[in-house]
Scaffold this motif. Structure first.
Motif, mmCIF file in Angstrom:
data_model
loop_
_atom_site.group_PDB
_atom_site.id
_atom_site.type_symbol
_atom_site.label_atom_id
_atom_site.label_comp_id
_atom_site.label_asym_id
_atom_site.label_seq_id
_atom_site.Cartn_x
_atom_site.Cartn_y
_atom_site.Cartn_z
ATOM 1 N N ASN A 26 0.546 -1.176 0.370
ATOM 2 C CA ASN A 26 0.274 -0.416 -0.117
ATOM 3 C C ASN A 26 0.598 1.458 -0.073
ATOM 4 O OD1 ASN A 26 -2.384 -1.138 0.083
ATOM 5 N ND2 ASN A 26 -1.954 -1.481 1.989
ATOM 6 N N ASP A 27 1.817 0.932 -0.033
ATOM 7 C CA ASP A 27 2.838 2.859 -0.293
ATOM 8 C C ASP A 27 2.806 3.064 -1.097
ATOM 9 O OD1 ASP A 27 3.949 2.246 2.721
ATOM 10 O OD2 ASP A 27 6.037 1.290 1.678
ATOM 11 N N PHE A 28 2.883 4.276 -1.544
ATOM 12 C CA PHE A 28 3.637 4.859 -2.742
ATOM 13 C C PHE A 28 5.104 4.717 -3.442
ATOM 14 C CE2 PHE A 28 -0.872 6.095 -1.397
ATOM 15 C CZ PHE A 28 -1.619 5.532 -3.089
ATOM 16 N N LEU A 29 4.919 4.181 -4.350
ATOM 17 C CA LEU A 29 6.130 4.808 -4.990
ATOM 18 C C LEU A 29 5.439 6.066 -6.047
ATOM 19 C CD1 LEU A 29 8.623 3.615 -6.585
ATOM 20 C CD2 LEU A 29 7.537 3.079 -8.398
ATOM 21 N N LEU A 30 4.531 6.850 -6.360
ATOM 22 C CA LEU A 30 4.074 8.100 -6.691
ATOM 23 C C LEU A 30 3.186 8.164 -6.916
ATOM 24 C CD1 LEU A 30 5.891 10.138 -8.757
ATOM 25 C CD2 LEU A 30 4.870 9.181 -10.673
ATOM 26 N N GLN A 31 2.583 9.250 -6.553
ATOM 27 C CA GLN A 31 1.510 10.243 -6.440
ATOM 28 C C GLN A 31 1.381 10.792 -7.078
ATOM 29 O OE1 GLN A 31 1.430 10.298 -1.867
ATOM 30 N NE2 GLN A 31 -0.348 9.546 -2.588
ATOM 31 N N ALA A 32 -0.138 10.800 -8.270
ATOM 32 C CA ALA A 32 -0.305 12.252 -9.172
ATOM 33 C C ALA A 32 0.250 13.822 -8.772
ATOM 34 C CB ALA A 32 -1.995 12.269 -9.257
ATOM 35 N N GLY A 33 0.917 14.421 -9.669
ATOM 36 C CA GLY A 33 1.252 15.445 -8.706
ATOM 37 C C GLY A 33 3.077 15.691 -8.603
ATOM 38 N N GLN A 34 3.255 14.161 -8.587
ATOM 39 C CA GLN A 34 4.623 14.373 -8.092
ATOM 40 C C GLN A 34 5.742 14.527 -9.293
ATOM 41 O OE1 GLN A 34 5.325 11.420 -5.533
ATOM 42 N NE2 GLN A 34 5.017 12.593 -3.779
ATOM 43 N N VAL A 35 6.680 14.331 -9.576
ATOM 44 C CA VAL A 35 7.471 13.883 -10.729
ATOM 45 C C VAL A 35 8.428 12.980 -10.365
ATOM 46 C CG1 VAL A 35 9.638 15.175 -12.123
ATOM 47 C CG2 VAL A 35 7.611 16.594 -11.681
ATOM 48 N N CYS A 36 8.348 12.051 -11.446
ATOM 49 C CA CYS A 36 9.132 10.377 -11.510
ATOM 50 C C CYS A 36 10.786 10.988 -11.823
ATOM 51 C CB CYS A 36 8.562 9.355 -12.022
ATOM 52 S SG CYS A 36 9.179 7.927 -11.568
ATOM 53 N N ARG A 37 11.488 10.859 -11.069
ATOM 54 C CA ARG A 37 12.936 10.895 -10.934
ATOM 55 C C ARG A 37 13.851 10.126 -10.709
ATOM 56 N NH1 ARG A 37 12.882 15.933 -10.738
ATOM 57 N NH2 ARG A 37 11.578 17.739 -9.585
ATOM 58 N N HIS A 38 13.478 8.072 -11.306
ATOM 59 C CA HIS A 38 14.128 7.145 -11.320
ATOM 60 C C HIS A 38 13.145 6.255 -11.514
ATOM 61 C CE1 HIS A 38 15.263 9.244 -7.423
ATOM 62 N NE2 HIS A 38 16.216 8.767 -7.000
ATOM 63 N N LEU A 39 14.177 5.313 -12.345
ATOM 64 C CA LEU A 39 13.891 3.982 -13.358
ATOM 65 C C LEU A 39 13.897 2.901 -11.957
ATOM 66 C CD1 LEU A 39 12.310 2.863 -16.390
ATOM 67 C CD2 LEU A 39 15.381 2.416 -15.874
ATOM 68 N N TYR A 40 13.354 1.831 -11.596
ATOM 69 C CA TYR A 40 12.897 1.074 -11.405
ATOM 70 C C TYR A 40 12.921 -0.560 -12.204
ATOM 71 C CZ TYR A 40 11.669 4.914 -7.568
ATOM 72 O OH TYR A 40 11.436 5.921 -7.397
ATOM 73 N N PHE A 41 13.625 -1.485 -11.012
ATOM 74 C CA PHE A 41 12.838 -2.578 -11.624
ATOM 75 C C PHE A 41 12.705 -3.060 -10.201
ATOM 76 C CE2 PHE A 41 15.732 -6.987 -11.117
ATOM 77 C CZ PHE A 41 14.365 -7.338 -12.647
ATOM 78 N N ILE A 42 11.901 -4.180 -10.419
ATOM 79 C CA ILE A 42 11.108 -4.663 -9.367
ATOM 80 C C ILE A 42 11.922 -6.151 -9.797
ATOM 81 C CG2 ILE A 42 9.083 -6.016 -8.158
ATOM 82 C CD1 ILE A 42 7.726 -4.323 -10.159
ATOM 83 N N LYS A 43 13.109 -6.643 -7.654
ATOM 84 C CA LYS A 43 13.761 -7.822 -7.482
ATOM 85 C C LYS A 43 12.781 -8.645 -6.870
ATOM 86 C CE LYS A 43 16.968 -9.220 -4.637
ATOM 87 N NZ LYS A 43 18.282 -9.691 -3.236
ATOM 88 N N GLY A 91 2.725 -4.299 -12.293
ATOM 89 C CA GLY A 91 3.834 -4.474 -12.794
ATOM 90 C C GLY A 91 4.407 -5.421 -11.111
ATOM 91 N N PHE A 92 5.042 -7.249 -12.070
ATOM 92 C CA PHE A 92 5.613 -7.808 -11.002
ATOM 93 C C PHE A 92 7.574 -8.076 -11.007
ATOM 94 C CE2 PHE A 92 1.747 -8.156 -12.794
ATOM 95 C CZ PHE A 92 0.702 -9.171 -11.239
ATOM 96 N N GLU A 93 7.614 -9.006 -10.644
ATOM 97 C CA GLU A 93 9.484 -9.579 -10.836
ATOM 98 C C GLU A 93 9.354 -9.881 -12.281
ATOM 99 O OE1 GLU A 93 7.797 -11.167 -6.851
ATOM 100 O OE2 GLU A 93 7.128 -11.330 -9.261
#
Length: 187
Positions: free
Chosen positions: A34-51, A71-73
């Motif tokens: 339930n944590d947010f990686l990103l919420q509307a209105g924020q600027v996304c500054r990272h690319l992520y890889f799901i381990k 998105g999954f592993e």
């Protein structure tokens, strides 16, 4: 990081020098359900890889959550429009499970792209895969019935049915949870 590099090598073989540069640029991060990686209105500054773990991308339309990707592993995830343009995101990215990811900042990635041609090629391939998934999603939404979309999901991505709550799956398919229950009973 071994999982990340094994996955990357499936796209494009990298030199030892490129792998070392990437290793120095990625950072492991941990998130709870339930944590947010990103919420509307924020600027996304990272690319992520799901381990490991699972996320969903959604936006709010008429006060309703519309889930449009999961998105999954071994998936690369980000708000691509925001990440590329530096503009505020219109989407939310939320964890459906506790997750471990590897992240790289836009600045570090741009530096690597300028320095290593093979990393630039790797990113192009990742973007192509993302575009194909986006187009497939569009075609499904526009030209298939709800039952056909569900059947397609069961055949191509059965892991979604095992790991994602039905309410999110219904939103992803563009139907109500009641309609999803009726369709599931038919199968």
């Amino acid at each position: 990081m071994e999982q990340l590099f094994n996955h990357i090598q499936g796209y494009n073989k990298l030199s030892v020098e490129s792998i070392e540069a990437l290793t120095d640029s990625f950072e492991e991060v941990v998130y709870s359900k339930n944590d947010f990686l990103l919420q509307a209105g924020q600027v996304c500054r990272h690319l992520y890889f799901i381990k490991n773990g699972a996320v969903r991308g959604y936006y709010i339309m008429d006060n309703k959550e519309v889930t449009y990707w999961f998105g999954f592993e071994n998936d690369f995830v980000t708000s691509f429009h925001s990440f590329i343009t530096g503009q505020a995101s219109v989407e939310n990215i939320q964890f459906v499970e506790g997750s471990i990811l590897w992240k790289i900042s836009k600045e570090k990635l741009d530096h690597l792209l300028n320095r290593y041609h093979e990393i630039e090629r790797l990113l192009r391939i990742a973007y192509e895969k993302y575009y194909i998934r986006l187009e497939e999603r569009f075609v499904n939404a526009q030209f298939k019935t709800a039952a056909e979309r569900y059947e397609n999901l069961t055949q191509q991505s059965p892991h979604i049915l095992e790991r994602i709550p039905l309410g999110f799956i219904a939103a992803y398919l563009g139907i109500s949870q009641e309609t999803l229950s009726r369709i599931r009973n038919q199968f």
